[in-house]
Design a protein around this motif. Structure first.
Motif, PDB file in Angstrom:
ATOM      1  N   HIS A 168       0.901  -1.099   0.133  1.00  0.00           N
ATOM      2  CA  HIS A 168      -0.062  -0.137  -0.108  1.00  0.00           C
ATOM      3  C   HIS A 168       0.844   1.109  -0.015  1.00  0.00           C
ATOM      4  O   HIS A 168       0.709   2.102   0.712  1.00  0.00           O
ATOM      5  CB  HIS A 168      -1.000  -0.048   1.118  1.00  0.00           C
ATOM      6  CG  HIS A 168      -2.159  -1.003   1.115  1.00  0.00           C
ATOM      7  ND1 HIS A 168      -2.952  -0.837   0.495  1.00  0.00           N
ATOM      8  CD2 HIS A 168      -2.038  -2.282   1.715  1.00  0.00           C
ATOM      9  CE1 HIS A 168      -3.994  -1.946   0.624  1.00  0.00           C
ATOM     10  NE2 HIS A 168      -3.345  -2.877   1.426  1.00  0.00           N
ATOM     11  N   SER A 177      -1.458  -1.613  -3.214  1.00  0.00           N
ATOM     12  CA  SER A 177      -2.517  -2.596  -2.717  1.00  0.00           C
ATOM     13  C   SER A 177      -1.777  -3.599  -1.810  1.00  0.00           C
ATOM     14  O   SER A 177      -0.270  -3.281  -1.568  1.00  0.00           O
ATOM     15  CB  SER A 177      -3.053  -3.076  -4.098  1.00  0.00           C
ATOM     16  OG  SER A 177      -1.970  -3.913  -4.581  1.00  0.00           O
ATOM     17  N   ASP A 178      -2.286  -4.514  -1.592  1.00  0.00           N
ATOM     18  CA  ASP A 178      -1.810  -5.670  -0.690  1.00  0.00           C
ATOM     19  C   ASP A 178      -0.424  -6.251  -1.482  1.00  0.00           C
ATOM     20  O   ASP A 178       0.589  -6.777  -0.947  1.00  0.00           O
ATOM     21  CB  ASP A 178      -2.596  -6.794  -0.534  1.00  0.00           C
ATOM     22  CG  ASP A 178      -3.560  -6.218   0.565  1.00  0.00           C
ATOM     23  OD1 ASP A 178      -3.282  -5.295   1.446  1.00  0.00           O
ATOM     24  OD2 ASP A 178      -4.713  -6.983   0.722  1.00  0.00           O
ATOM     25  N   ASP A 180       1.388  -4.887  -4.081  1.00  0.00           N
ATOM     26  CA  ASP A 180       1.675  -3.732  -5.301  1.00  0.00           C
ATOM     27  C   ASP A 180       3.337  -3.911  -5.249  1.00  0.00           C
ATOM     28  O   ASP A 180       4.098  -5.011  -4.943  1.00  0.00           O
ATOM     29  CB  ASP A 180       1.496  -2.333  -4.534  1.00  0.00           C
ATOM     30  CG  ASP A 180       2.070  -2.077  -3.309  1.00  0.00           C
ATOM     31  OD1 ASP A 180       3.213  -2.751  -2.831  1.00  0.00           O
ATOM     32  OD2 ASP A 180       1.825  -1.010  -2.582  1.00  0.00           O
TER      33      ASP A 180
END
Length: 427
Positions: A168, A177-178, A180
């Motif tokens: 993130h 994101s989780d 990324d």
């Protein structure tokens, strides 16, 4: 026996310092100073760089220059794609997906210790670093910023993800994101370090403390050694003479700002501008008695924003001229939003010039508040203005200058820093 061991170590110890650039950037400056300090204290030190700019025999350039340029471009291209074709944060991120295998080079094979410094932007990939760690050589890694302890960033600011796992990421589109880019590089760095031992050296106790909180570096040795400075080069001198050589006014107080790129928002030029406006409003007489000197690229772009006469000196990388600029100033101001242990503050202090800077990173370790400078509240332009006023008009100039020189001599001399690194190499 101890004395004999030290002499024997001084004779045979070979250290290879690895840094992307020979002269550009704070890490390059620090690496050059360390090489000189080590060589002056019995260690045979060389530096391996991507960008060689001088004919120094202690500095070697990587072979195949075209490939190095390609490594840099490929990494930027991959980051650009992950940023959805935006330039924002393009140079705030490093993923080390391309680099050069240095383990086959003669300089590497002859070295007893491999000492990594700032190795980003196409110098070494994560795979290259893993190969270095697997070579059996002793490895020391000096941290000039937080990148070795995070996934992709050099400045964490208020982000604490690195204490558990980077994801993130604030630098990525839509907050990441989780899984990324940061999360992916984090896992690759974990694989790089798995089962390996590195001695990490932070240039400030603040950075060492941050590194110890990183989940990535758990189990690694982390210590703190400041950068050295050559006090034979950086020293006080006649202020009027320095100003005359630089074409600066003799009859004004000079406020100095230094940055490789003046328009870099993280260096805080906007806060200096605001502080100067506060001073001009509160003390109108300062408009006729004060000027600002700006050393760095794009300096001419900010002079019109200041209420005091301003002198843009541009980018300078000639050490003797840089010293003259410090010697000409009355106060050095560094309102950075993030710093480790700035070379610039150390340089100013060695020249007997007090510094004013925000309470961030390792700056309070360098500046003793209202003794050899002024530590202002973070992002507080009013307090920054108070610090400038204190240095120019309220402090005992001679006592402050003496305190600056004493602090540098006591903490940052070449001999004291070299001794601490030699102790680490011997372990």
């Amino acid at each position: 026996m101890v004395f004999y061991s030290l002499i024997r170590t001084f004779v045979i110890m070979r250290v290879l310092i690895v840094n992307t650039s020979e002269r550009t950037g704070g890490a390059a400056v620090a690496a050059n100073r360390l090489i000189e300090a080590l060589n002056n204290n019995g260690v045979k030190a060389k530096m391996l760089v991507n960008d060689k700019e001088t004919d120094q025999i202690t500095v070697t350039a990587l072979p195949h220059g075209w490939r190095l340029h390609w490594n840099f471009l490929w990494e930027r291209f991959c980051i650009w794609l992950r940023l959805h074709l935006r330039r924002t944060h393009l140079f705030d991120i490093d993923i080390a997906n391309s680099g050069t295998d240095i383990t086959k080079l003669r300089e590497f094979q002859e070295a007893d210790v491999i000492h990594l410094h700032w190795i980003n932007q196409g110098m070494l990939s994560l795979k290259n670093i893993r190969k270095i760690l697997e070579s059996g050589k002793r490895v020391v890694w000096t941290m000039h910023d937080i990148w070795p302890a995070t996934a992709i960033c050099h400045l964490t600011l208020d982000c604490r993800q690195f204490e558990t796992q980077c994801n993130h990421c604030r630098l990525l589109p839509n907050g990441g994101s989780d899984n990324d880019l940061a999360a992916q590089i984090w896992r690759k760095k974990q694989q790089m370090l798995a089962g390996q031992h590195v001695t990490f050296v932070a240039c400030s106790e603040w950075l060492a403390s941050e590194a110890r909180k990183s989940a990535l570096l758990q189990g690694q040795d982390i210590t703190n050694i400041p950068n050295p400075i050559d006090t034979r080069l950086y020293h006080p001198d006649d202020r009027k003479k320095a100003r005359a050589e630089l074409g600066l006014p003799l009859d004004r107080h000079l406020i100095l700002f230094v940055s490789q790129r003046v328009t870099n928002p993280y260096k805080g030029m906007q806060y200096l501008t605001e502080a100067c406006h506060r001073l001009a409003e509160q003390y109108p007489e300062m408009v006729d008695s004060t000027a600002v000197v700006i050393l760095g690229g794009h300096a001419e772009e900010v002079t019109s924003l200041l209420p005091f006469p301003s002198h843009a000196l541009g980018y300078v990388n000639e050490p003797k001229r840089i010293v003259k600029v410090y010697q000409a100033a009355d106060v050095f101001v560094l309102p950075s939003l993030s710093e480790n242990l700035p070379n610039t503050i150390m340089e100013a202090m060695a020249c007997g010039i007090p510094s004013v800077a925000f309470r961030i990173g390792g700056i309070p370790e360098e500046i003793d508040h209202q003794d050899n400078g002024y530590v202002a509240n973070y992002q507080d332009a009013d307090d920054l203005a108070k610090g400038i006023r204190w240095a120019l008009c309220e402090a005992d100039t001679e006592a402050v200058s003496h305190a600056c020189i004493q602090k540098v001599t006591r903490n940052y001399s070449q001999q004291s820093v070299a001794k601490r690194y030699i102790d680490i190499y011997e372990q």
